[in-house]
Scaffold this motif. Sequence first.
Motif, mmCIF file in Angstrom:
data_model
loop_
_atom_site.group_PDB
_atom_site.id
_atom_site.type_symbol
_atom_site.label_atom_id
_atom_site.label_comp_id
_atom_site.label_asym_id
_atom_site.label_seq_id
_atom_site.Cartn_x
_atom_site.Cartn_y
_atom_site.Cartn_z
ATOM 1 N N ARG B 18 -0.001 5.369 3.643
ATOM 2 C CA ARG B 18 0.963 4.744 2.876
ATOM 3 C C ARG B 18 1.717 5.408 2.539
ATOM 4 N NH1 ARG B 18 -3.042 2.329 -2.457
ATOM 5 N NH2 ARG B 18 -3.003 4.827 -2.952
ATOM 6 N N ARG B 61 1.800 -6.126 2.728
ATOM 7 C CA ARG B 61 1.701 -4.309 3.120
ATOM 8 C C ARG B 61 2.457 -4.543 2.046
ATOM 9 N NH1 ARG B 61 4.278 -2.535 6.844
ATOM 10 N NH2 ARG B 61 5.889 -3.517 7.554
ATOM 11 N N THR B 74 4.701 -0.046 -3.227
ATOM 12 C CA THR B 74 4.285 0.611 -2.224
ATOM 13 C C THR B 74 3.568 0.322 -0.622
ATOM 14 O OG1 THR B 74 2.336 1.560 -3.880
ATOM 15 C CG2 THR B 74 1.165 0.943 -2.329
ATOM 16 N N SER B 76 1.512 -0.072 2.675
ATOM 17 C CA SER B 76 0.634 0.123 3.052
ATOM 18 C C SER B 76 0.791 0.534 4.413
ATOM 19 C CB SER B 76 -0.487 -0.661 2.419
ATOM 20 O OG SER B 76 -0.550 -0.324 1.225
ATOM 21 N N ASN B 77 -0.260 0.651 5.286
ATOM 22 C CA ASN B 77 -0.257 0.449 6.581
ATOM 23 C C ASN B 77 1.090 0.664 7.766
ATOM 24 O OD1 ASN B 77 -2.888 0.348 7.227
ATOM 25 N ND2 ASN B 77 -2.957 -1.789 6.285
#
Lengths: 117, 107
Positions: B18, B61, B74, B76-77
Amino acid sequence: QVQLKESGPGLVQPSRTLSLTCTVSGFSLTSYGVSWVRQPPGKGLEWIAAIWSGGSTDYNSALKSRLSISRDTSKSQVLLKMNSLQTEDTAMYFCARRHVYYGPDYWGQGVMVTVSS
Amino acid sequence: DTVMTQSPASMSTSVGERVTVNCKASQSVGTVVAWFQQKPGQSPKRLIYLATNRHTGVPDRFTGSGFGRDFTLTISNVEAEDLAVYYCLQYDSIPLTFGSGTKLEIK
């Protein structure tokens, strides 16, 4: 399907005038604004000018004296003119659609303009 | 003019991690901020508008947050396809102003 496509000369001599056209499809220029944004090679994005759905215009104050933006709604085109070109104006020029509340969304592929003698 | 100070200038991460990108406005812009992704050789693609809203088709994400002067994107993944430069934009006032960009590299 929303599409924007920039067109222009590619190579312009210093001190000459640049004319760029943004041809749009999939939406009306009377419902959305269009902005021009440029990006020098390897650098970031700079907003240049905009024409809004009602026909009013705004310019980057640093460039305002050299710019003119207009539109032809019958042709679905937005026109940008920039005079007194310098080598620093070498950049990829993009046009982008803008919703009045939601901001810029779809962009064209861009047109590379090189200022050189 | 509203200056958008973006950080970091670059970051390197691994798939699955992340990451966060930050933008700080020189004056309050409410929530009138967008985030764009620009992959090599392509035009920018909008990810987020009005600070927190995902553009159509953008994977969840990608998350935007913030209000006033401080904004964050942000991811993520992280996936390999997220290799790109990310820009914030304030469109609250004229001239519209972009952050300087964050280059995301995948290890």
